[in-house]
Each structure stands twice: as C-alpha cells, then as structure tokens.
Design an enzyme around this catalytic site. Structure first.
Site, PDB file in Angstrom:
ATOM      1  CB  SER A  10      -7.971   0.993   5.897  1.00 53.30           C
ATOM      2  OG  SER A  10      -8.818   2.280   5.957  1.00 53.30           O
ATOM      3  CE  LYS A  29      -3.727   2.399   2.668  1.00 50.88           C
ATOM      4  NZ  LYS A  29      -5.285   1.528   3.948  1.00 50.88           N
ATOM      5  CB  SER A  83      -7.994   3.661   2.863  1.00 48.14           C
ATOM      6  OG  SER A  83      -7.192   2.877   3.745  1.00 48.14           O
TER       7      SER A  83
END
Length: 471
Positions: free
Chosen positions: A165, A66, A141
């Site tokens: 997330s 990420k 996210s």
C-alpha cells in the site's frame, strides 16, 4: 523543489517555515479539489509554522499523513464512516518523532477504508485521482499520500504498507515509496488492519528525502513491542560509495507485464550493470503463490482487529434497544470491501476451516521466508516490478479478484518482513512505471543507497511532476 532542498534553504535563512507552509497551503487549496488527495487539512498549520525553531533538523518541512495514522487534535478517520469524527488525543510515534525535529503535519490523506484496497476507490468519502491522469486511480491504499507527493501538494508523506500500500501507489504516481523492515518504524498509533504484516513507510520525490524521514522516525519504541533496536543511519549511508553488489532479477512465474514495465525493467538492469552491479536471474519459487496466502492471513487478522468496532468502546455508535441491534447497526457502516475481508477472515479462522486455510497459509509463509533467506545468500538485492502495469482507470477493477491481483509483486515483502522500495523507472505513454528493490532483513540503508545510485545515474529523468513546482 525537493524536501532536502527546502530544508537547506530554511537553514540558510532563504526561506522561513511560514513561507513554506503558506506556499503549500495555497497549492493544496488550488489543486486538491480536482485530485481529492486530502481528507482533512491542519487548520493550525500557519500558527505552528510561526513557532518552529529554524535550527531543528526538519524545520520547514511539511508532511502529509495517511489518515490511518494518529495525529493529536487532528481528525483520523481511516477512510471509514465508523471513525468519521474521531480526533486522537495522542500522536503516533512516527508523527511525534517528526514533529520533535521540526516537521509540520500539513493534513491527512485519503485511503481505502482501513487500508483495504489498491485504488483508493474504497474510501468511504470519495476516490482520489492520479495527478498524471485524473481519469485513473492513484493506487492504494496510500493513494492520497502518493497523489499529494506526485503533484507537490506536499514535499513528503507517510503511508502504511500491509501488502504493497506504499509501493503500489508510489509506482502509479511516479514517486519513491519505502516499506521498511518490519518493526523498523514503530506501529504505535497506526490503526490496525493486519498487525503482523503492516508498517508505516515514507513517500517522497527523491531518495534523500526518504532518508530524512527515516532518520527521524526509525528506532526502538517502548510503545511497540515489535519495534527494532536498529539505530538509523540513512543519510550517513547515502554518503558512502556504492559497494560491489550482486543484483538478483526475479522472473519465474511472474509474466503478463505490460510493455512499459518490461521496458523499464530492461533499462534499469542496464543502469545497474553500468554502476558495477553483477546481475543474475534468480528463482523465488513460492513468490507467485504468495498472493493466495496473503489473502488468507490478512483478512484473518483484519477480522480480529476490526472486531473492536462493535458500538461499545470504539468508533461511531449506532442506536438500538438491544446489544446485538447496536452491534449490527454499527458494523453495517463498514464499506463493502471491509465487510468482504472480515467475512473471509472469520471463515478461515472458524472451526473446521482453521487447519485447512489459516494453518496452511502460515506454513507457506514460513517457507517463503526460508526461500528469501536462501536467496540473499546468492545476491545482495532483488529487483522485480512493483506492479504489472501502470495506473488503471477509475472503475476499471470492478471484480474484487482482479483488484487483489494488483498486489502480486508486493505481498512477498510483507509476508517475509523484508524492506522493499519502489522507485520511478520510466513511463508507458504518459503514465509512470515503477520497479521494486528488496534487501535482506534490516538492510534498509543499503536499499536506499542502491536507489540513490539509480536516481543519480538517470539524472532524475523519471522524477517528473504533472502540475508544476510549488516552490
């Protein structure tokens, strides 16, 4: 092919790290233009793959990271225009530990800006898409990481979880996602959003693959004062028989689930009962109120953490004659959702409102933790949905409050610091549905052991890939 299967073939000499890297790189170049899971690919990947020593524990495994987790020499944007050209001179501890065991970073995945969102639509660059239905979101996210694993653009991925997330996109994309106990994985190198809530967590298509990553990443880190001195033993724990466990089901105040979620919950209860777990309904009275407290505390910490982006030391600097012109022009580059949360956080910390909002939210957090401790005197694990429904359409949550409600079932684990794991549990139509297991503080290995029992009992019936195998 699953990550632990790839690792076994590399160890036996049936595959080389270079062959694995070439296969995944081809797949990403073929399929990612339609999914947009990645922001940056590692241009040195094949060169690094040639140098990997085959006998390292993670040799031949690729990890999508990420893009709010620092990677040395590889752009790290946090999904924001303010960090669009930032190239860290160091690796996050989690990344450094994976590399030390032979894993390679395939690339950096898309996310909601600074981790603020539940759909990956708040990325400053472009939205990612769900591999099961490209008209729908992959969640957020960590949506890019979830989409990459679900489509087998990468066998493994790292995400970060501040209010769900890792788990929510794992649910939407039909993969496993673990939020470890707070401090179990070092936060050093994670771009800060809400420091008391967030942590790095793995995503994969099998529980054994999660264990591979956790054994490599977890443990005390002198660079992170909040890290825990709990030696990891995840793969070892998976070889142990499942002990007799008490499974608590939380239903109180948590209504409005879609039919597919309710069906998955009932089916999972049947599976766990068949495995010998004793199931009982339990009460966590404050959990339905946790969302309100989260959206006071997380924005408050965000307003403090993001204050550093003022055009002087951190991030892209805008032009201006006066200091405040520079600050204003620089911060204007924040996206709308980031601005919204920073303003909320600044408000609840301001004089006259601190006691009314922030202090009360902190008191609520203490109560939520106390209730969780009491619950885990009654049961060993908790089960509840990860999300109330499957993935929603792109553009389907224009109201910010509707988007915030996506975190209804997940924020409790962040406010309490407990480990939580989202597991694939079925489908509603063609869309995956996930359920969530929570364990007591520090009992992450038990969480994975129970999830593995469920995976094996369902014969991986829910671990589908929409786009075919890469290897």
């Amino acid at each position: 092919m699953l990550a632990h299967e790839i690792r076994a073939q590399v160890a036996r000499g049936e595959l080389s790290p270079l062959e694995v890297a070439e296969a995944y790189l081809r797949r990403v170049r073929e399929l990612d233009p339609g999914l947009k899971a990645f922001l940056t690919l590692n241009e040195r990947l094949l060169e690094e793959a040639r140098r990997v020593e085959r006998d390292l524990p993670l040799a031949g495994l690729l990890v999508a990271v990420k893009d709010n987790i620092a990677t040395k020499g590889l752009r790290t944007t946090a999904g924001s225009r303010l960090l669009e050209n930032f190239v860290p001179p160091y690796d996050a501890t989690a990344v450094a530990r994976l590399k030390a065991q032979g894993a390679l970073v395939l690339g950096k995945t898309n996310l909601d800006e600074f981790g603020m969102g539940s759909s990956t639509e708040h990325s400053a660059f472009f939205p990612s898409k769900n591999p099961f239905d490209p008209s729908r979101v992959p969640g957020g996210s960590s949506g890019g990481s979830a989409a990459a694993v679900a489509a087998d653009l990468a066998p493994l991925a790292l995400g970060s979880d501040t209010g769900g997330s890792v788990r929510q996109p794992a649910s939407f994309c039909g993969v496993y996602g673990l939020k470890p106990t707070y401090g179990r994985v070092s936060r050093f190198g994670l771009v800060a959003y809400a420091s008391s809530l967030e942590g790095i967590g793995p995503m994969a298509r099998s529980v054994r693959d999660l264990a591979l990553l956790m054994d490599a990443m977890a443990g005390l880190d002198p660079m992170d004062a909040t890290s825990l001195d709990l030696p990891p033993r995840f793969q070892e724990a998976l070889e142990e028989p499942l002990p007799p466990l008490r499974l608590g089901v939380v239903r109180e105040g948590l209504s409005g689930n879609s039919p597919g979620v309710e069906r998955a919950l009932e089916e999972a209860l049947g599976v766990f009962q068949g495995l010998g777990l004793r199931v009982k309904e339990v009460s966590w009275p404050s959990l339905p109120l946790a969302l309100a407290a989260y959206y006071i505390l997380a924005p408050a910490e965000a307003s403090s953490n993001l204050a550093r982006y003022d055009g002087t030391l951190f991030g892209t600097r805008a032009e201006g004659e006066e200091v405040w012109q520079v600050v204003e022009a620089t911060r204007a580059r924040f996206g709308l959702e980031v601005k919204r949360r920073v303003l909320v956080g600044t408000f609840v910390l301001s004089s006259g409102y601190y006691e009314a909002y922030y202090e009360r939210a902190q008191a609520f957090r203490a109560r939520l933790k106390a209730e969780a401790r009491a619950l885990f005197q009654e049961v060993d694990l908790l089960l509840l949905p990860t999300t109330p429904h499957p993935a929603f359409p792109l553009g389907g949550r224009p109201d910010p409050l509707a988007m915030y409600r996506e975190d209804l079932y997940t924020v409790g684990a962040n406010l309490t610091g407990l480990p939580a794991l989202s597991l694939p549990a079925g489908f509603e139509g063609h869309l995956p549905v996930g359920l969530q297991l929570l364990a007591p503080w520090g009992k992450d290995e038990l969480l994975l052991r129970a999830a593995l029992a469920h995976e094996e009992a369902t014969a991986r019936a829910f671990l589908k890939m929409p786009l075919g195998e890469a290897l």
